[in-house]
Structures are given as structure tokens and as C-alpha cells.
Design a protein around this motif. Structure first.
Motif, short mmCIF file in Angstrom:
data_model
loop_
_atom_site.label_atom_id
_atom_site.label_comp_id
_atom_site.label_asym_id
_atom_site.label_seq_id
_atom_site.Cartn_x
_atom_site.Cartn_y
_atom_site.Cartn_z
N SER A 57 -30.96 -0.54 14.69
CA SER A 57 -31.39 0.62 15.48
C SER A 57 -31.07 1.91 14.75
O SER A 57 -31.87 2.85 14.75
CB SER A 57 -30.70 0.62 16.84
N ASN A 61 -33.69 4.74 13.76
CA ASN A 61 -33.57 6.14 14.18
C ASN A 61 -33.60 7.09 13.00
O ASN A 61 -34.20 8.16 13.07
CB ASN A 61 -32.29 6.34 15.00
N LEU A 66 -35.42 10.28 14.26
CA LEU A 66 -34.89 10.47 15.60
C LEU A 66 -33.40 10.79 15.54
O LEU A 66 -32.80 11.24 16.50
CB LEU A 66 -35.12 9.22 16.46
N PHE A 99 -45.05 5.28 15.86
CA PHE A 99 -44.05 4.37 16.41
C PHE A 99 -44.69 3.27 17.23
O PHE A 99 -45.64 3.50 17.99
CB PHE A 99 -43.08 5.14 17.33
N PHE A 101 -43.18 0.30 19.82
CA PHE A 101 -41.92 -0.11 20.43
C PHE A 101 -42.02 -1.49 21.04
O PHE A 101 -43.09 -1.95 21.42
CB PHE A 101 -41.50 0.88 21.52
N HIS A 105 -43.93 1.38 25.80
CA HIS A 105 -43.87 2.78 26.25
C HIS A 105 -45.26 3.36 26.50
O HIS A 105 -45.60 4.44 26.02
CB HIS A 105 -43.12 3.65 25.23
N LEU A 107 -47.87 4.89 29.36
CA LEU A 107 -47.78 5.51 30.68
C LEU A 107 -48.63 4.68 31.64
O LEU A 107 -49.84 4.57 31.46
CB LEU A 107 -48.28 6.95 30.64
N ARG A 166 -52.30 3.97 19.48
CA ARG A 166 -51.68 5.29 19.69
C ARG A 166 -50.92 5.73 18.44
O ARG A 166 -50.92 6.90 18.07
CB ARG A 166 -50.74 5.22 20.90
#
Lengths: 242, 413
Positions: A57, A61, A66, A99, A101, A105, A107, A166
Motif C-alpha cells: 500500500s 500511495n 497520494l 487508478f 481499485f 469506487h 458512484l 474511467r
């Protein structure tokens, strides 16, 4: 901006870690990632593997802008990210990194097309061009026929493909996938991996972070992280394993 | 070592206003039930606000109308001569009615004063004391003939005395319907007489109703000349003049009256014009107003707390979305703006709905009361803005919290 993906290709590797490390200040200080070097050339398909808690992780990041490393220098597309202001790092992240995931993620109340268009909001794409580009990206992942569907009506594999669309819609330099098949069954995982391979074949730089050896086996190169130590394994090993 | 590009030309992230708008609208419309409940407090607050102000405006305009019809055309002139000169006596000249009626805009004018009777002098219907019981509480008013016209009297029977009778100081009287009842006078055909003390008066008319000076209904009215002949001049400051004017002329008449009456001593009079409708409106129901506005403010605060609460919950709930947006290139301030816009939109929506409901309330109440609904345009225009402000203020803390969420942290959810 430094122009299109093709123009960028000529110049620099996508990722270049020079002694990158991250130590959380104590007490006692915890070295989440020990200083390491890594270069990912344009068009590579690299898997970063390691058990949970190994520092994957942290690696994600840092690579995804991030989090900032506490030591070393990180060049993304040849841009020294350490010297950038926070706002520029954010912009760079939005433009150059796509990205993907584990938990998609997406909506839930917005259609597939709207979810993909969301990636174009912050990078200042003209509104009237967004729909066309999002549609194009969805077609690229084989979902051109489901643009009005809500994510809740899609299968796991389809959802992840929307998420990949996306990520692709901004034409990033790097596709950064965090356990992209972690929430998928074998068949769906296969289709997503096949898509990643296809994108790789088209010239996209793909970096997959995973704990699953089967996923890692699909990559052309494997990087292992264990207890915060990153080691670049033999490039040809995974090729042979295939 | 490879060349390190120091790129100063990274295009910064943006969040165009149209995107802010569509994102916040989407955020609101995608959870319609929750949005409605969240906005409820604002709806109530703004609705109360509009309804209170609207109802107040409606009521006071109602009072204005009533006021316009009668009071706005009425001027009273008081005799204050005794304040200037204690020997001045009655300041009104004998031809006061005629002097005033010559003024432009005057419709009718008359002088009157209460007659002060001696303790033994009572109003009764026969000369023989004690035969029918003395009517102690009947007032006697001395009035020039113009008073009847100015007061707008309507007669049940007979007629009022005229200038001729007044000039002769004739013993005639006009009595109110209430007095007629008490004195047992049922008809004027028999030319009934009444006695004030020992003085006989012929009743010429019975007043059924008046527009002004309702006390005439309970009085015996005699000509001012007669009253002066029998009882002398009124006590200091007792004399008054009632003037009716055409609409709008009252303030001017009030200025002119004193000079017209006594060019030699205009300072002997004090003319009272009708009150200014604007000040009247301001005074109406001020206290009650403030109470209701306080209630509206409390509703707004509750509404704001509601929005703040829901937005805060939404921020925690949408941590993943916040992380995603940050990953897609949103800066912390873009997240702030988005949540502020969402709570602001909720507040504005609540404000709009509240305004509509408030206006509706005013219209319905006015309809049932047969009033004209009156709402000041500023009230209706400001109300949605108040809702918007409530929403934005309520969103400040949640939006600040949202911007502080670390993307790496948020994406782990």
C-alpha cells in the motif's frame, strides 16, 4: 503539459524511484518502505507482489502521488515530483495516473457514462468533448453498449471494466491497479486481466499491485515487496513461467 | 544520471462552476428522500419567516384600508385658547362652520362641546320630577348643524335641526336611538318633548347610526346657540370642531383650519390631522411580529443543524468518493466547494419550497378573511437567499472536514 502519450514516450521512463523510502516518524519510527530503486519503462506490464502488510500500500500511495516519500527522488514522466507544490502533484496525479481499485469506487447513483466522465471534470476538459471521450473509453473496454446502466446493474467484471475506462479516459501515462481482481470471481478476474493485457499490448504502461501469484504471473515483470524491502526479481522468470 | 525535468507548466486542476453546479445538483437529486428530510428544517424556518412577514403586511394593509375610508378624511380642531390666555373663552367664532366649509377640500364641519349640567339638571321625558325616574347618565352635547353632516349621521326618524333653528337658538334637540329608547320615545308624530333640567326641548330627530362620533347615539344634541343661551359657554378647552375632507385633503386642511377660523388668533387652535398610514403600519403587531420572527430564526437554526448533521454524515459515508475524486485530480478546495455547494443547494431548495409554502399560507389566510394578501417583494426575494445562506453556513464544518480527509486513507475504504 508535455503533450500526448506518444510524445512522452520518447523521453523518459514512466516511473523512476531513486532511493525512495518512507518512514513513519515514531516513536518508534516505522519503515514502511525501505529506500529502493525502481524503473518502469514506458509500455511495461509490471506486477508488484507481496503479502499483506508488506508495504504494498505504501508503494501504491507513493507511486500514485497520494503520499510523499520521506527519502529519495521520484520522477514521474521525468518530472521530479518531490519539488512540486501540492496543487501540481494533484494535477499531475489526475492527468498522468489512472487508478483502478479493488473496490471499484464507482458512484452507485450515476450511470456508467457519468462515472467515466467524472475523471474529466478536474482536468479541465471542455464539457462538450467529455461525452465523446468517455464513450470512446467505454468502447475500448468493451462496454459501449452499457453506457446508461447503473453500476449496481453490472457484474463485478463489468464494474471493474468501467473503472478501467474511467482510468483510461484521461489518457494517462500509467495505469495503477490496486488488487484489480481482489473482489472478482475467476471468470471475471480473467476477463479483467485479459483487458489489462490487451491495453498493455496497445502500449499502455500497467502496474498491478497484488498478493495473488496468478495475477502476477500475467505480468511481464514482477517486483516483490516483503517487510518493506522491495526487490526486483529476474525479468525473464515470469516470462518463462508463462 | 538522467535529465530531470522541472516542469512549471503542469496544468492545474480545475473545478468549473458549471461542474460545481451539476455535481451538487446530482449529489442532491440522487438521494431525493434524504435531501427532502434534510431541507425540512429550512423549509419550516423560511416558510415561517415569509408567512409571518406576509401576514403582518396583509393585516396592516387591512387596517390601512379601514383607516383610509374614514380617519384619513377626518380632521379634529381643538380649542387650546385657555393655554394661551385664560380669559380667552370659547375660541370658535359663531360662524365657524361657514368659515371652514369655504376651504377647498372640506366637505362638512361642525363645532361641538359637551354641555356641563348642574348636579340637579337631568334629562327626562316629562316636566314632573320623579315621574319616570331621572335619566342621570344621558350626556348633552352642544353642536352646530354641521356636526351631523360631518359625523355622517343617519336618522331613524325626523330631521336634524338646521342653521335657521340654530340661529334662533331654538329649544330643539336631536337624540340618539339609545336615548330615545331610554326616554320611552317611540314616535315623533306626537312631537314629544324632553326636559333638560327644567328646560323643555322639542325632539326633531332620532339618530339611528353614525360613521364617526358614535357617542352621539347616547347623547342629546342641542344647537350650540341654544346651549350658549341656557348654559353659557363651555369650560376651557371643551370646544372641538369636526371636519371631514375629501380624500387626501386632510393634512392641508389641518394646516389651514386655525387661520381660517381665527385669522387674529390662529394659535388658539390645534388641528389634529389623521395619523400617517406609514407610521401606523409600522406600529401594528410589532411585538407579536418579533416573537414569530424569533420562532422563524429558531426554525432556521434547527434547519441549519439538520443540514450540518446530514452533510457531516454524508461526508463520512462518501469518504471513498472523496478519495476517488482526489485520485482523479481534485484538490482539497474542490472537495470543500463541492460539499458547500451541495449543502447550499439543499438550503436554497428548502428556501424556495419554504417561500412557496409561506406565500401559500398568506394567500389562504387572506382568502378566508376576505383580505387582500400583501407580501413585500423584498420578503419573497430574500427568503430563498436566507435558505441558501443557511445551507452554506451549515456546510462549512462538514466541507472543511471533507477537505482534510487524506486520499490514501479514504481509498482504503
Amino acid at each position: 503539459m508535455t503533450g500526448t502519450v506518444a510524445e512522452r514516450a520518447a523521453a523518459d521512463p514512466v516511473i523512476e524511484f531513486r532511493g525512495i523510502g518512507l518512514t513513519y516518524p515514531g516513536p518508534p519510527p516505522v519503515a514502511a518502505l525501505r529506500p529502493c530503486d525502481l524503473t518502469v519503462e514506458r509500455g511495461e506490464f509490471v506486477a508488484v507482489v507481496g503479502p499483506s502488510g508488506s508495504g504494498k500500500s505504501t508503494f501504491l500511495n507513493i507511486a500514485g502521488l497520494l503520499d510523499t516519500p520521506t527519502s529519495g527522488m521520484y520522477l514521474l514522466d521525468g518530472v521530479d515530483t518531490g519539488t512540486l507544490r501540492d496543487a501540481d502533484r494533484t494535477a499531475l496525479r489526475g492527468l498522468r495516473i489512472g487508478f483502478v481499485f479493488q473496490t471499484f469506487h464507482l458512484l452507485p447513483q450515476r450511470s456508467t457514462l457519468e462515472n467515466v466522465k467524472l475523471a474529466l471534470v478536474y482536468s479541465g476538459f471542455p464539457r462538450r468533448e467529455r461525452t465523446a471521450r468517455a464513450r470512446e473509453a467505454l468502447e475500448q473496454v468493451g462496454l459501449g453498449h452499457r453506457i446508461e446502466a447503473l453500476p449496481t446493474r453490472l457484474s463485478g467484471g463489468e464494474r471493474q471494466r468501467v473503472a478501467i475506462a474511467r482510468a483510461l479516459v484521461t489518457q494517462p501515462s500509467l495505469l495503477l491497479c490496486d488488487e484489480p481482481t481482489g473482489n472478482l470471481d475467476t471468470a471475471n478476474a480473467d476477463s479483467v486481466l485479459a483487458l489489462l493485457e490487451e491495453l498493455h499490448a496497445d502500449g499502455m504502461t500497467v502496474l498491478v499491485i497484488t498478493h495473488d501469484p496468478l495475477v502476477a504471473a500475467r505480468a511481464r515483470r514482477t517486483v516483490t515487496i516483503r517487510d518493506g524491502v522491495l526487490s526486483v526479481s529476474d525479468t525473464e522468470m515470469s516470462e518463462v513461467a508463462r | 544520471m538522467r535529465r530531470v525535468r522541472r516542469t512549471g507548466c503542469i496544468k492545474p486542476s480545475v473545478f468549473a462552476w458549471r461542474d460545481v453546479l451539476s455535481e451538487s445538483l446530482a449529489g442532491m437529486l440522487q438521494r431525493p428522500g434524504r435531501s427532502a428530510l434534510t431541507a425540512l428544517g429550512t423549509v419550516l424556518g423560511v416558510g415561517t419567516f415569509v408567512a409571518v412577514l406576509g401576514l403582518t403586511a396583509t393585516t396592516s394593509s387591512q387596517i390601512d384600508t379601514r383607516f383610509n375610508a374614514l380617519s384619513a378624511t377626518e380632521v379634529t380642531v381643538e380649542d387650546i385658547a385657555h393655554e394661551q390666555d385664560e380669559f380667552a373663552g370659547l375660541a370658535f367664532p359663531a360662524d365657524a362652520d361657514a368659515r371652514i366649509e369655504r376651504l377647498n377640500g372640506v366637505e362638512h364641519a361642525g363645532v361641538y362641546w359637551p354641555v356641563r349640567l348642574a348636579p340637579g339638571e337631568l334629562v327626562r321625558s316629562s316636566a314632573i320630577a320623579g315621574s319616570d325616574g331621572a335619566q342621570n347618565s344621558i350626556d348633552v352635547v352642544a353642536a352646530s348643524p354641521g356636526v351631523f353632516a360631518a359625523a355622517g349621521t343617519r336618522l331613524a326618524e325626523g330631521r336634524v335641526y338646521d342653521a335657521y333653528a340654530s340661529e334662533l337658538a331654538a329649544p330643539v334637540a336631536v337624540i340618539g336611538a339609545g336615548v330615545a329608547d331610554r326616554l320611552g320615545i317611540t314616535t315623533l308624530e306626537t312631537h314629544p318633548a324632553i326636559f333638560i333640567g327644567s328646560q323643555p326641548f322639542t325632539v326633531t330627530g332620532v339618530v339611528a347610526d353614525t360613521d364617526r362620533k358614535a357617542d352621539l347615539l347616547l347623547s342629546v344634541v342641542v344647537p350650540r346657540t341654544t346651549a350658549e343661551r341656557i348654559w353659557g359657554r363651555p369650560e376651557a378647552g371643551g370646544g372641538k370642531m369636526l371636519i371631514t375632507t375629501s380624500l387626501g385633503a386632510a393634512p392641508q386642511i389641518a394646516e389651514e383650519a386655525a387661520t381660517a377660523l381665527r385669522p387674529d388668533h390662529p394659535e388658539y387652535f390645534k388641528a389634529v390631522p389623521p395619523p400617517d398610514p406609514k407610521t401606523l403600519r409600522g406600529q401594528v403587531g410589532d411585538d407579536l411580529n418579533q416573537l414569530f420572527l424569533l420562532l422563524a430564526a429558531i426554525c432556521l437554526v434547527i434547519g441549519a443543524v439538520g443540514i450540518a448533521n446530514t452533510t457531516l454524515v454524508a461526508v463520512l459515508e462518501r469518504t471513498g468518493e472523496i478519495g476517488l475524486r482526489r485520485a482523479l485530480g481534485a484538490r482539497g478546495r474542490h472537495i470543500t466547494v463541492q460539499f458547500l455547494a451541495e449543502s447550499g443547494a439543499l438550503g436554497a431548495l428548502g428556501g424556495l419550497v419554504g417561500t412557496s409554502l409561506g406565500v401559500l399560507t398568506v394567500v389562504i389566510v387572506a382568502m378566508f378573511r376576505n383580505w387582500t394578501p400583501v407580501i413585500h417583494p423584498v420578503t419573497a426575494a430574500a427568503a430563498p437567499a436566507i435558505g441558501l445562506a443557511t445551507g452554506v453556513i451549515a456546510g462549512l464544518y462538514p466541507a472543511w472536514r471533507a477537505a482534510r480527509i487524506q486520499p490514501a486513507e479514504a481509498l482504503r475504504r
